[in-house]
Scaffold this motif. Sequence first.
Motif, PDB file in Angstrom:
ATOM      1  N   LYS A   1      -3.286   3.605  -1.345  1.00  0.00           N
ATOM      2  CA  LYS A   1      -3.666   2.964  -2.593  1.00  0.00           C
ATOM      3  C   LYS A   1      -2.949   1.632  -2.759  1.00  0.00           C
ATOM      4  O   LYS A   1      -1.748   1.524  -2.492  1.00  0.00           O
ATOM      5  CB  LYS A   1      -3.298   3.893  -3.758  1.00  0.00           C
ATOM      6  CG  LYS A   1      -3.500   3.312  -5.148  1.00  0.00           C
ATOM      7  CD  LYS A   1      -3.046   4.312  -6.197  1.00  0.00           C
ATOM      8  CE  LYS A   1      -3.086   3.717  -7.594  1.00  0.00           C
ATOM      9  NZ  LYS A   1      -2.637   4.689  -8.617  1.00  0.00           N
ATOM     10  N   LEU A   2      -3.679   0.617  -3.196  1.00  0.00           N
ATOM     11  CA  LEU A   2      -3.084  -0.685  -3.471  1.00  0.00           C
ATOM     12  C   LEU A   2      -2.142  -0.578  -4.669  1.00  0.00           C
ATOM     13  O   LEU A   2      -2.523  -0.116  -5.741  1.00  0.00           O
ATOM     14  CB  LEU A   2      -4.165  -1.718  -3.765  1.00  0.00           C
ATOM     15  CG  LEU A   2      -3.671  -3.108  -4.181  1.00  0.00           C
ATOM     16  CD1 LEU A   2      -2.943  -3.790  -3.038  1.00  0.00           C
ATOM     17  CD2 LEU A   2      -4.828  -3.959  -4.676  1.00  0.00           C
ATOM     18  N   LYS A   3      -0.890  -1.016  -4.468  1.00  0.00           N
ATOM     19  CA  LYS A   3       0.094  -0.966  -5.546  1.00  0.00           C
ATOM     20  C   LYS A   3       0.477  -2.351  -6.064  1.00  0.00           C
ATOM     21  O   LYS A   3       0.674  -2.539  -7.254  1.00  0.00           O
ATOM     22  CB  LYS A   3       1.362  -0.245  -5.057  1.00  0.00           C
ATOM     23  CG  LYS A   3       1.141   1.207  -4.688  1.00  0.00           C
ATOM     24  CD  LYS A   3       0.731   2.069  -5.875  1.00  0.00           C
ATOM     25  CE  LYS A   3       1.871   2.245  -6.866  1.00  0.00           C
ATOM     26  NZ  LYS A   3       1.509   3.171  -7.958  1.00  0.00           N
ATOM     27  N   LYS A   4       0.624  -3.321  -5.154  1.00  0.00           N
ATOM     28  CA  LYS A   4       1.038  -4.660  -5.578  1.00  0.00           C
ATOM     29  C   LYS A   4       0.366  -5.702  -4.696  1.00  0.00           C
ATOM     30  O   LYS A   4       0.086  -5.463  -3.524  1.00  0.00           O
ATOM     31  CB  LYS A   4       2.554  -4.832  -5.430  1.00  0.00           C
ATOM     32  CG  LYS A   4       3.402  -3.930  -6.335  1.00  0.00           C
ATOM     33  CD  LYS A   4       3.543  -4.485  -7.709  1.00  0.00           C
ATOM     34  CE  LYS A   4       4.495  -3.625  -8.534  1.00  0.00           C
ATOM     35  NZ  LYS A   4       4.607  -4.117  -9.928  1.00  0.00           N
ATOM     36  N   ILE A   5       0.148  -6.878  -5.282  1.00  0.00           N
ATOM     37  CA  ILE A   5      -0.345  -8.029  -4.535  1.00  0.00           C
ATOM     38  C   ILE A   5       0.749  -9.088  -4.548  1.00  0.00           C
ATOM     39  O   ILE A   5       1.219  -9.486  -5.608  1.00  0.00           O
ATOM     40  CB  ILE A   5      -1.622  -8.608  -5.169  1.00  0.00           C
ATOM     41  CG1 ILE A   5      -2.714  -7.546  -5.281  1.00  0.00           C
ATOM     42  CG2 ILE A   5      -2.112  -9.817  -4.388  1.00  0.00           C
ATOM     43  CD1 ILE A   5      -3.900  -7.974  -6.141  1.00  0.00           C
ATOM     44  N   VAL A   6       1.184  -9.493  -3.356  1.00  0.00           N
ATOM     45  CA  VAL A   6       2.174 -10.566  -3.238  1.00  0.00           C
ATOM     46  C   VAL A   6       1.416 -11.818  -2.829  1.00  0.00           C
ATOM     47  O   VAL A   6       0.944 -11.938  -1.704  1.00  0.00           O
ATOM     48  CB  VAL A   6       3.254 -10.221  -2.196  1.00  0.00           C
ATOM     49  CG1 VAL A   6       4.287 -11.342  -2.109  1.00  0.00           C
ATOM     50  CG2 VAL A   6       3.934  -8.893  -2.556  1.00  0.00           C
ATOM     51  N   ILE A   7       1.252 -12.743  -3.763  1.00  0.00           N
ATOM     52  CA  ILE A   7       0.377 -13.887  -3.553  1.00  0.00           C
ATOM     53  C   ILE A   7       0.957 -14.814  -2.496  1.00  0.00           C
ATOM     54  O   ILE A   7       2.150 -15.119  -2.485  1.00  0.00           O
ATOM     55  CB  ILE A   7       0.188 -14.661  -4.873  1.00  0.00           C
ATOM     56  CG1 ILE A   7      -0.530 -13.772  -5.913  1.00  0.00           C
ATOM     57  CG2 ILE A   7      -0.593 -15.955  -4.656  1.00  0.00           C
ATOM     58  CD1 ILE A   7      -0.616 -14.385  -7.282  1.00  0.00           C
ATOM     59  N   ASP A   8       0.087 -15.221  -1.578  1.00  0.00           N
ATOM     60  CA  ASP A   8       0.488 -16.177  -0.541  1.00  0.00           C
ATOM     61  C   ASP A   8       0.517 -17.577  -1.137  1.00  0.00           C
ATOM     62  O   ASP A   8      -0.507 -18.110  -1.562  1.00  0.00           O
ATOM     63  CB  ASP A   8      -0.523 -16.116   0.616  1.00  0.00           C
ATOM     64  CG  ASP A   8      -0.203 -17.113   1.714  1.00  0.00           C
ATOM     65  OD1 ASP A   8       0.991 -17.384   1.923  1.00  0.00           O
ATOM     66  OD2 ASP A   8      -1.137 -17.586   2.379  1.00  0.00           O
TER      67      ASP A   8
ATOM     68  N   ILE B   1       0.838  -1.194   0.000  1.00  0.00           N
ATOM     69  CA  ILE B   1       0.000   0.000   0.000  1.00  0.00           C
ATOM     70  C   ILE B   1       0.879   1.253   0.000  1.00  0.00           C
ATOM     71  O   ILE B   1       1.819   1.350   0.791  1.00  0.00           O
ATOM     72  CB  ILE B   1      -0.916   0.040   1.242  1.00  0.00           C
ATOM     73  CG1 ILE B   1      -1.708  -1.272   1.378  1.00  0.00           C
ATOM     74  CG2 ILE B   1      -1.836   1.247   1.186  1.00  0.00           C
ATOM     75  CD1 ILE B   1      -2.674  -1.543   0.260  1.00  0.00           C
ATOM     76  N   ARG B   2       0.555   2.184  -0.872  1.00  0.00           N
ATOM     77  CA  ARG B   2       1.212   3.491  -0.857  1.00  0.00           C
ATOM     78  C   ARG B   2       0.374   4.445  -0.012  1.00  0.00           C
ATOM     79  O   ARG B   2      -0.798   4.642  -0.281  1.00  0.00           O
ATOM     80  CB  ARG B   2       1.348   4.072  -2.258  1.00  0.00           C
ATOM     81  CG  ARG B   2       2.112   5.399  -2.315  1.00  0.00           C
ATOM     82  CD  ARG B   2       2.054   5.982  -3.720  1.00  0.00           C
ATOM     83  NE  ARG B   2       2.922   7.125  -3.868  1.00  0.00           N
ATOM     84  CZ  ARG B   2       2.595   8.374  -3.522  1.00  0.00           C
ATOM     85  NH1 ARG B   2       1.400   8.622  -3.006  1.00  0.00           N
ATOM     86  NH2 ARG B   2       3.446   9.374  -3.698  1.00  0.00           N
TER      87      ARG B   2
END
Length: 217
Positions: A209-216, A149-150
């Motif tokens: 703001k959502l910037k990246k999703i790091v998948i679990d 998140i930014r």
Amino acid sequence: MSNKKDSKLFYFMVGKNIKKYRDIRKYSLQTLGDKVGVTKKTIQRYENGEIKIDVDRLSEIADALNVEVSQLIEGAETFLGVDVNDLDMIKVPIVGTVSCGNGTLAFENIEGHEDTPRSWVKGGEFFYVRAQGDSMVNARIHNGDLLLIRKQEDVEEGEIAAVLIDEKVYLKRVFKNDGIMVLQSENPEKYGPIFRTEENESNIKILGKLKKIVIDM
């Protein structure tokens, strides 16, 4: 080849790369020094391989030259067995809870830190939260995923934001209509929208703001 000689060659090659990109940018020694916060003599000594450069300083020089750290150590990393990915990483906190006492946001319960490419976190302040539940599954956000998140107090129409609602963090897609903010899940059959109005706006705040999703995995 001795370790001492390896070290000298490493910093010599790094220095050559600094000078190369300084020349490309047409920066004087003084200009680059001012951007980094050191004297022009220090920059000159870096370029000549006379003194060591720690990772943080190398990152500052890379930012000033608008290049990646990997470009500054190109051809040099073999002398020390340096992992380029390690040099280009920064630790970003994973925030467990956020409070809003007296109108001031406090990021608390830091669960740890995630190694993150420095290129992901340029131009702002960042943190991670961990996704909980299934309210955003249609946006490919699943329980346990790390979400970069930014920090910012508002987002554009339709963007996904981390939102603090009654001191709990949620991910919602944000829409605005005549002064009302609509917070929409990405699982609408199960979760209805949340509306922020004048009456409840003190209990609902955008964190970033959502910037990246790091998948679990």
